[in-house]
Design a protein around this motif. Sequence first.
Motif, short mmCIF file in Angstrom:
data_model
loop_
_atom_site.label_atom_id
_atom_site.label_comp_id
_atom_site.label_asym_id
_atom_site.label_seq_id
_atom_site.Cartn_x
_atom_site.Cartn_y
_atom_site.Cartn_z
N MET A 714 40.53 51.53 144.90
CA MET A 714 41.71 50.84 145.27
C MET A 714 41.91 49.44 144.32
N PHE A 719 47.08 50.36 142.57
CA PHE A 719 47.96 50.00 143.57
C PHE A 719 49.57 49.72 143.00
N THR A 749 44.55 55.64 151.40
CA THR A 749 44.14 54.52 151.61
C THR A 749 43.31 54.40 152.91
#
Length: 914
Positions: A714, A719, A749
């Motif tokens: 992440m 992103f 996610t």
Amino acid sequence: MWFATGNGLCRYDGNTFKTFSADFQTSKSGSCIKEDLYGRIWYENFDGYLYYVEKGKLKTLTQTASAGYFPYGIINNKLFAIKSGNLYIYNLKTLKAEKKISLEYSELGTTFCDGTTFFILGKTLNEFNEQGRKTTTSLPQNTKNFEAPVLQGSAEGLIIASKYSNIYHLYKNGVFTKKKLPFSANFIQNIASIENKHWLCTTKGVFRLNTKTNEYKAFFKRDNISYVFMDNQKNYWVSTITEGLFFIENFDTKLYELTPRPIVFAASGSNLFIGSEKDELWKMDLYTDAISPIYKGNSNHSINQLTYDSKNNQFFFTSSKFKNLKGNLRYELKVSIKDISRIDSKYCSYAATGISGIFGVNNNEKSEWDAVFNKNKALTKPNFNQAYLLKNHNGKSTAYNPANKTIYYATNNGLIAYSLKGSKEIKYNNKSIYLTKLKYFNSLLYAVSSNEKVYTIDRFNNVKPYVFPKSILIPKMLQNEKFGRIDLENNSLFLFSDQAIYEVNLVTNRFRKIINLTQDIEITDLALINNIIYLASAKGIIVKEVNRYKAPIQPQLSINGLLAGEKSFSPDSIPTLSYNQNDIKINFSLLSFIPNEKYDVYYKINDSKWNPLDPDNRSLILSSLSPGKYTVSLKIGPENKKLTVQEIEFIIKKPFWLNPIVVILASALFIFLLFSYYKKQIQKIEKRNQMQLDKINLEKNLNQSKLKAVKSQMNPHFFYNALNTIQSYILSNDKKQAVNYLSKFSNLTRTILEMTEKEAITVSEEVKTLRLYLDIEKARFEDDFEYEITVKDNVDSENIKIPSMLLQPYVENAVKHGLLHKEGKKLLQISFEKINDDLKISIDDNGIGRKKSAELNAVKNKNHRSFATNAIQNRVDLLNQFTQKNITFSYIDKISADDQPEGTTVIFTIPITQ
């Protein structure tokens, strides 16, 4: 009682047998048992060697070689024995030979000792007195009758008989008197003289002979008798060759052998009527003792119920059927009547299977039960002039109590009382009571239950347990004895237990034992007529005169010895015992003159209270006694009679460690050990705390490693790329692709965030996450990027688990560093396969390889350190340490034939856990 058997010398105390034997015996079988002045029991084996029991142990006499079996003799303090052709005279106090007398071979035939003279019978009769002085007497001219002689002393003189002849001689004061037996003796094995009567033991019974009158009587004609002995209480013991030992309280007790065996009795006047086991009726004339047949059936069943109606001279009995006999058989009905009781001159009550009631025996009489009979009279067959009072009941017994004019029926549904007003169940403690036999006497019913307890039922229908009258002195154990049967004859209640039959006279309250029951003696019924009791036994009818019963004899208690640990000691020679000899076993005997008698035995230690022992025990076990002096007392019965108390004393020493110096040293050592233990425990606690701290640090590091893995998935660059892709779809007005991409991105996610809460996930969950991730990454490439995820058939993807967040960083490295910079078709293959107990996971790409990827990263970022080379390795190490498993991974750099990189394969091996 002492017996010489095939297994050696045997002692019997009225309850248990003990055999004495030893390795030094040349053989065990023997004979000739005698007791000397010092309480030793002697016997001689058939090899001619002497042995004796002293203080509970078998010993041997120091003796020369045997000359064969010649019975030894004891005269006061001297023992006479023939050894090696010589007569040795031993002093019994010292057990040393004091005199040796040479004998001629012709003098050796057989021997006998009457307590004053030792006889040797050969070609002459030699007599030796206590000092060994010899007197010789010539035998009568016809000595053929002395072949295989048997000698026995008597008041009339020495009896000399032959095993094979009916001729015998009496020898007294140098004179032989020839006599002839009044019977034919097949083979004389032994002679016993008891109270001026001589018992000749033969292979076909024993003959009691009066040598003065020449009268005799034969007993046990079917048995091979070896000896007859009378004890101090005038009980007889008869030993046999094949049938064991017979105990006879009195030989005047008669046995009338009857085949088939008698089962039940009914008496009237001078006649005893007998029902047999083969559906036969007999009559015994009590004046002449003659037994004659009355009826012979053909059912081959036992007659188990017999009633004689003396007024009408008829019999009612039950074998396979219920029958009435009056001269001839009047009727025979298929009714199983178990018991009959007289109500009055007209009616009897009966208890039968399925139905019970009353029946008439004399229709010419009138009775107050006529109305009850007429109301319930049976109109259907079988009909024996009966009325049905109880239906659907299995009757077991019945009795009538004239005091309340009530008939009682013992049934499978309880005790039913039927009066002129009707019936009701009689209960005990508000519960049904199940009885098997009812008997009436003097306004009371006596009953025995199925659980072998005796009860009384009075005229008011109160049921109470039977209690022996207080005036009766009986062993305490009989109060709780089980009685399977009862009988009531005249004024006497007879109680049948497994061990004996007892009589309680309900008028005088006199109590006594009638007979002991053994495996050889099974009594099925009895009758008491004119002070004579008749017993139905397996061997026939036993007849005993009541006035010949013996008063109970108190047994004697004898302490045999003490066992401490592995060592045994006689009662009068117990040394001071060591502290570890504190498990004590005291063996004792109850010298009962009646076989199988049971008595209450009590014991106490020092000045404690008397405690009861199990009546079957012949030993007292005291475990883990403390050091000190002990006096253990044993006695028979609860009464404190000093004469019956036997005592044994012993001392147990204190252990050496109870010495004061040893105690001080031991205390110091204990304090030191206690301190050491305390210190060691502190160290253990510190170590345990450190282990807990290490575990917390390990968990912290593991969580941090997992967080790094999450961050690698992440990171802002990921992103940014994902959002740029979504933006490009939106700008190109490709809403469908934008929504699809956005849905996968949100699912990934959420999935990654959920994984942070789990230690492990299933293979199926891992595959789902990888597909989401690779679908998102695939959008960054042109159409030249493909991936394959394969789960082999032997992998249970729904149950096999792997650590969470473990594979994603490797997949990311394959995409980001291996495939992104490759030109042409890009392929990523992930496979899951079970090999033995491990899960093998391979991540294979056809990218630029680790070496070229590292060079490119060095150009872009000189400080770059791959997550796969440090964080992932560290996480695997932490997982192995935390889960105690051996997770391994390895790299394979693929090289082409011309030494060009063709990609990388990462292989994980994970032990399978469900």
